[in-house]
Design a protein around this motif. Structure first.
Motif, PDB file in Angstrom:
ATOM      1  N   ASP A 224       4.779  -6.831  -9.814  1.00 44.40           N
ATOM      2  CA  ASP A 224       3.693  -5.852  -9.701  1.00 44.40           C
ATOM      3  C   ASP A 224       3.156  -5.788  -8.276  1.00 44.40           C
ATOM      4  N   ALA A 225       3.069  -6.943  -7.627  1.00 46.82           N
ATOM      5  CA  ALA A 225       2.582  -6.968  -6.250  1.00 46.82           C
ATOM      6  C   ALA A 225       3.553  -6.267  -5.312  1.00 46.82           C
ATOM      7  N   MET A 226       4.857  -6.363  -5.594  1.00 48.87           N
ATOM      8  CA  MET A 226       5.834  -5.692  -4.743  1.00 48.87           C
ATOM      9  C   MET A 226       5.765  -4.180  -4.946  1.00 48.87           C
ATOM     10  N   VAL A 227       5.547  -3.755  -6.169  1.00 46.48           N
ATOM     11  CA  VAL A 227       5.363  -2.327  -6.429  1.00 46.48           C
ATOM     12  C   VAL A 227       4.149  -1.818  -5.654  1.00 46.48           C
ATOM     13  N   GLU A 228       3.070  -2.574  -5.697  1.00 51.63           N
ATOM     14  CA  GLU A 228       1.855  -2.182  -4.981  1.00 51.63           C
ATOM     15  C   GLU A 228       2.092  -2.151  -3.472  1.00 51.63           C
ATOM     16  N   ALA A 229       2.851  -3.143  -2.954  1.00 51.31           N
ATOM     17  CA  ALA A 229       3.115  -3.207  -1.519  1.00 51.31           C
ATOM     18  C   ALA A 229       3.934  -2.014  -1.045  1.00 51.31           C
ATOM     19  N   LEU A 230       4.778  -1.487  -1.904  1.00 49.76           N
ATOM     20  CA  LEU A 230       5.570  -0.313  -1.522  1.00 49.76           C
ATOM     21  C   LEU A 230       4.673   0.901  -1.258  1.00 49.76           C
ATOM     22  N   GLY A 231       3.497   0.874  -1.775  1.00 51.19           N
ATOM     23  CA  GLY A 231       2.546   1.942  -1.484  1.00 51.19           C
ATOM     24  C   GLY A 231       1.851   1.775  -0.151  1.00 51.19           C
ATOM     25  N   ARG A 232       2.132   0.654   0.542  1.00 47.85           N
ATOM     26  CA  ARG A 232       1.505   0.391   1.832  1.00 47.85           C
ATOM     27  C   ARG A 232       2.513   0.356   2.975  1.00 47.85           C
ATOM     28  N   LEU A 233       3.652   0.982   2.799  1.00 49.37           N
ATOM     29  CA  LEU A 233       4.677   0.961   3.843  1.00 49.37           C
ATOM     30  C   LEU A 233       4.220   1.664   5.115  1.00 49.37           C
ATOM     31  N   ASP A 234       3.319   2.624   4.965  1.00 45.49           N
ATOM     32  CA  ASP A 234       2.844   3.326   6.165  1.00 45.49           C
ATOM     33  C   ASP A 234       2.054   2.401   7.089  1.00 45.49           C
ATOM     34  N   GLY A 235       1.661   1.247   6.592  1.00 53.13           N
ATOM     35  CA  GLY A 235       0.938   0.296   7.421  1.00 53.13           C
ATOM     36  C   GLY A 235       1.837  -0.568   8.285  1.00 53.13           C
ATOM     37  N   LEU A 236       3.154  -0.378   8.179  1.00 55.13           N
ATOM     38  CA  LEU A 236       4.120  -1.143   8.967  1.00 55.13           C
ATOM     39  C   LEU A 236       4.769  -0.247  10.012  1.00 55.13           C
ATOM     40  N   ARG A 237       5.031  -0.813  11.189  1.00 55.82           N
ATOM     41  CA  ARG A 237       5.674  -0.057  12.267  1.00 55.82           C
ATOM     42  C   ARG A 237       7.104  -0.554  12.450  1.00 55.82           C
ATOM     43  N   ARG A 238       8.035   0.382  12.467  1.00 57.30           N
ATOM     44  CA  ARG A 238       9.440   0.007  12.576  1.00 57.30           C
ATOM     45  C   ARG A 238       9.732  -0.678  13.912  1.00 57.30           C
ATOM     46  N   GLN A 239       9.009  -0.311  14.949  1.00 56.33           N
ATOM     47  CA  GLN A 239       9.246  -0.952  16.248  1.00 56.33           C
ATOM     48  C   GLN A 239       8.883  -2.433  16.221  1.00 56.33           C
ATOM     49  N   ASP A 240       7.955  -2.830  15.359  1.00 65.30           N
ATOM     50  CA  ASP A 240       7.606  -4.240  15.241  1.00 65.30           C
ATOM     51  C   ASP A 240       8.736  -5.036  14.591  1.00 65.30           C
ATOM     52  N   CYS A 241       9.407  -4.405  13.642  1.00 67.62           N
ATOM     53  CA  CYS A 241      10.550  -5.063  13.000  1.00 67.62           C
ATOM     54  C   CYS A 241      11.668  -5.307  14.012  1.00 67.62           C
ATOM     55  N   ARG A 242      11.976  -4.304  14.779  1.00 69.66           N
ATOM     56  CA  ARG A 242      13.014  -4.432  15.800  1.00 69.66           C
ATOM     57  C   ARG A 242      12.618  -5.478  16.846  1.00 69.66           C
ATOM     58  N   ALA A 243      11.365  -5.462  17.263  1.00 71.12           N
ATOM     59  CA  ALA A 243      10.899  -6.386  18.292  1.00 71.12           C
ATOM     60  C   ALA A 243      11.030  -7.835  17.840  1.00 71.12           C
ATOM     61  N   ALA A 244      10.863  -8.098  16.547  1.00 73.60           N
ATOM     62  CA  ALA A 244      10.979  -9.462  16.043  1.00 73.60           C
ATOM     63  C   ALA A 244      12.391 -10.002  16.227  1.00 73.60           C
ATOM     64  N   VAL A 245      13.391  -9.127  16.066  1.00 73.46           N
ATOM     65  CA  VAL A 245      14.785  -9.546  16.228  1.00 73.46           C
ATOM     66  C   VAL A 245      15.168  -9.625  17.697  1.00 73.46           C
TER      67      VAL A 245
END
Length: 264
Positions: A224-245
């Motif tokens: 249920d928490a993962m379903v809820e988190a999918l509604g908050r994807l706009d709060g994540l920036r794709r450039q941050d994901c790339r920067a971590a790698v």
């Protein structure tokens, strides 16, 4: 292993990923060798590596893996690294049929493909799944728990080549990593992040060591928490994901750490 050691005998450091190799390396005195364990420990591996640890530095790939084998003399935990340049950054815009989530991994119960379908469906997302399915027990799991759930919004693509895999990752809105066991690492998380794709996982195994909760994905307590988190994807920036790698999870950082251990 025998031929490999002959080929690398004059190298600075040998990073051995085999079981036999570190024992055979005793024939090459003065050659710095480190070995990394990639899978979970069982009784046999625990005995072997406990005997080896005084002669060859043993590297764990996560603290979760290390904590599962307290009797093994782990020299250091070194998280995996990835060459981000081999992965294109996508915008997560989906394909011709629109946005989707992606699942990558073996077709096995511990990887949670059936959970990924239920979670994506509950959140109103289409799910594309690319998974290895070669062993009889993998096929049995698929036929029993996954195939009955497939439909237009949950599509199994089979085992795809690298080019198709990175395309799936780059165009995905997010990747689901719904494991429920102490997985030592999970390279697919780095591959997704290298493409700019955030990862949603449970707080199992090494996932909390890889995902920066709220920045490169979300760590969830249950379905249920993962379903809820999918509604908050706009709060994540794709450039941050790339920067971590490109940063901590880079190949350069991993190799520098390994070289240091081998030189000690």
């Amino acid at each position: 292993v025998i031929h490999a050691y002959t080929a690398v005998a004059d190298h600075d450091v040998v990073h051995d990923h085999t079981v036999m190799g570190p024992f055979y390396s005793e024939r090459f005195p003065g050659l710095p060798v480190v070995t990394t364990i990639h899978g979970p420990f069982n009784d046999e591996l625990t005995d072997l590596y406990s005997a080896l640890g005084t002669r060859v530095p043993i590297i764990a790939i996560s603290h979760a893996q290390q904590e599962a084998a307290p009797d093994v003399p782990i020299r250091r935990v070194i998280h995996h690294g990835l060459d981000a340049t081999a992965f294109p950054v996508g915008d997560g815009g989906g394909d011709a049929d629109g946005e989707y989530l992606v699942f990558l991994g073996r077709m096995a119960a511990d990887k949670g493909a059936h959970r990924a379908i239920a979670i994506a469906r509950a959140a109103g997302y289409r799910l594309l799944m690319a998974a290895q399915m070669r062993e009889p027990w993998e096929r049995a799991y698929f036929e029993r728990q996954v195939e009955p759930l497939l439909g237009p919004d949950a599509v199994y693509l089979g085992e795809v080549p690298h080019e198709r895999k990175v395309e799936l990752l780059a165009n995905a809105r997010a990747m689901l990593f719904p494991i429920r066991w102490n997985e030592p690492f999970g390279m697919v998380m780095l591959e997704a992040m290298a493409c700019g794709t955030p990862v949603l996982a449970f707080r199992e195994g090494a996932a909390p060591e890889v995902i920066d909760d709220g920045t490169t994905g979300y760590l969830c307590d249950d379905d249920d928490a993962m379903v809820e988190a999918l509604g908050r994807l706009d709060g994540l920036r794709r450039q941050d994901c790339r920067a971590a790698v490109e940063g901590y999870f880079s190949t350069e950082r991993m190799l520098a750490a390994l070289h240091l251990v081998g030189a000690l």
